[in-house]
Design an enzyme around this catalytic site. Sequence first.
Site, mmCIF file in Angstrom:
data_model
loop_
_atom_site.group_PDB
_atom_site.id
_atom_site.type_symbol
_atom_site.label_atom_id
_atom_site.label_comp_id
_atom_site.label_asym_id
_atom_site.label_seq_id
_atom_site.Cartn_x
_atom_site.Cartn_y
_atom_site.Cartn_z
ATOM 1 N N ASP A 83 0.854 -1.192 0.000
ATOM 2 C CA ASP A 83 0.000 0.000 0.000
ATOM 3 C C ASP A 83 0.893 1.245 0.000
ATOM 4 O O ASP A 83 1.849 1.325 0.783
ATOM 5 C CB ASP A 83 -0.861 -0.051 1.277
ATOM 6 N N ASP A 105 2.785 5.030 -5.384
ATOM 7 C CA ASP A 105 2.030 6.272 -5.216
ATOM 8 C C ASP A 105 2.927 7.453 -5.567
ATOM 9 O O ASP A 105 3.613 8.004 -4.707
ATOM 10 C CB ASP A 105 1.506 6.388 -3.777
ATOM 11 N N ILE A 276 -9.709 -0.245 2.854
ATOM 12 C CA ILE A 276 -10.318 -0.094 4.187
ATOM 13 C C ILE A 276 -9.291 -0.444 5.259
ATOM 14 O O ILE A 276 -8.788 -1.570 5.307
ATOM 15 C CB ILE A 276 -11.554 -1.023 4.312
#
Length: 360
Positions: A83, A105, A276
Site C-alpha cells: 500500500d 504512489d 479499508i
Amino acid sequence: MARITLRQLLDHAAEHSYGVPAFNINNMEQGLAILEAAQACDAPVILQASRGARSYAGDIMLAKMMEALEAMFPAIPIVIHQDHGNTVATCLSAIQNGFTSVMMDGSLKEDAKTPADYAYNAGITGEVGRLAHMVGASVEGELGCLGSLETGEGEAEDGHGFEGALDHAMLLTDPDEAERFVAETGVDALAVALGTSHGAYKFSRKPTGDILAMEVIEKIHARLPNTHIVMHGSSSVPEEWQEVFNAHGGAMRETYGVPVEELVRGIRHGVRKINIDTDLRLAAAAEFRRVAQTSPSEFDPRKFLKPSMDAMASICRARFEAFGTAGQASKITPLPMSEMAKRYASGSLNPTPSLARAAA
Ligand code: G3H
Ligand code: 13P
Ligand code: ZN
C-alpha cells in the site's frame, strides 16, 4: 497455496461485476479476522501492508504471516499488496518479500507529503510498472491527491498525505489526464481522488456529491472502461462503532465516512478495489476499550484481542457481502506470477483501448 496477483483478481471482479475490499494488515489478529470472514463467505482477499506495517511487524514476520495464512486458508485466493509505495526500491523489496502487487504512489514525492507533478508521477509509476510486470506482479498507480473537498486539506492523521491546503483541481482526478496516465504507465489499477481521505475524520456531515465526487468515477469509467478503479480512504467509520468507542472512554468527535451504498454505486461504475483500514482499527480499539472498562481486573491480552477479532471479522464479512465478493473465491483458478509475466510479455494483458490508441 492460493497467492494470486491483483490483476488476476480484478480482471475476475470486472468480468463478474463485483468489488474487492483491500484490508490493511499489521498483525496476526487482523490477518485471522479477515481470513476467517473470507472463508465463512467464500470471498477472495486483498491483504495490503503499508510502509508503516512493514516497519511495525518487520518484513520477515509479515512474509511468514502471509505464508501461515495461506496454509491455514488454502481455498482462499490471496493478493498481497504494497500500500502506498513511495519509491521504486520500496516496491521492488515488497516483491522480493513475496508481495504479488504493489502500489507506486507517485501523486506525492518520496517524502509522502509533497504533491508531485504529472511528469514525476507518470515517470516513476511507469518505471515500477515495467519492472514489476517483468516478474508478473501487478501495479496500482494514483493520480490526484487524497484530501477533503470540504477544507482543501490533506490528512496528516496517519502520517502520510500532503500537509496544508490544495485547490479543488488537485483533489479531483481529471478524466483526460487519467486516460493519458493509464496509456503512459500501463498500470493495472488506478487510484483516483474524489474527496476521500485516510483516517476517521473524512466528512463533517453525511457526504453529498459536493464533497464526495462520485461523478469523477463515472466520468473516468466512461473513458477507461477496462481500467480497474481503486478508491482509497473508503472506510465508512460506522456510527455504531463510534458509539462503542465513545461509550467506553474514547474521544472521537462527530464524523462521517464513505457510506457503503456509495461504495456499491462505485462498483457499478468500475471501482474494483476498495481500501479499508480505519474501520477495522476503530472496531478493534472500541472492543479494547469496552473490555478494559467493563472488566478492569482483566490483564490477559487474549481477552481483549478475541472480541477485537470478532468485531473486525464482522465488518469484513459485511463488506464482502455488500460488494459482491462473497461466493467468488471458489470460482477463481489461481495463476502463478510466472504465467502473468508471460502474458505481460506477450502483450495479452494490455493494452486497454486507450493504450491501443496511444500506441497507434
Ligand atoms: O494508507 C493508509 C493506511 O491507513 C495505512 O496507514 O501508514 O498508518 O499503516 P499506516
Ligand atoms: P481508510 O483510512 O478510510 O480506511 O483508508 C485506508 C486506505 O486508503 C489505505 O490505503
Ligand atoms: Zn490509501
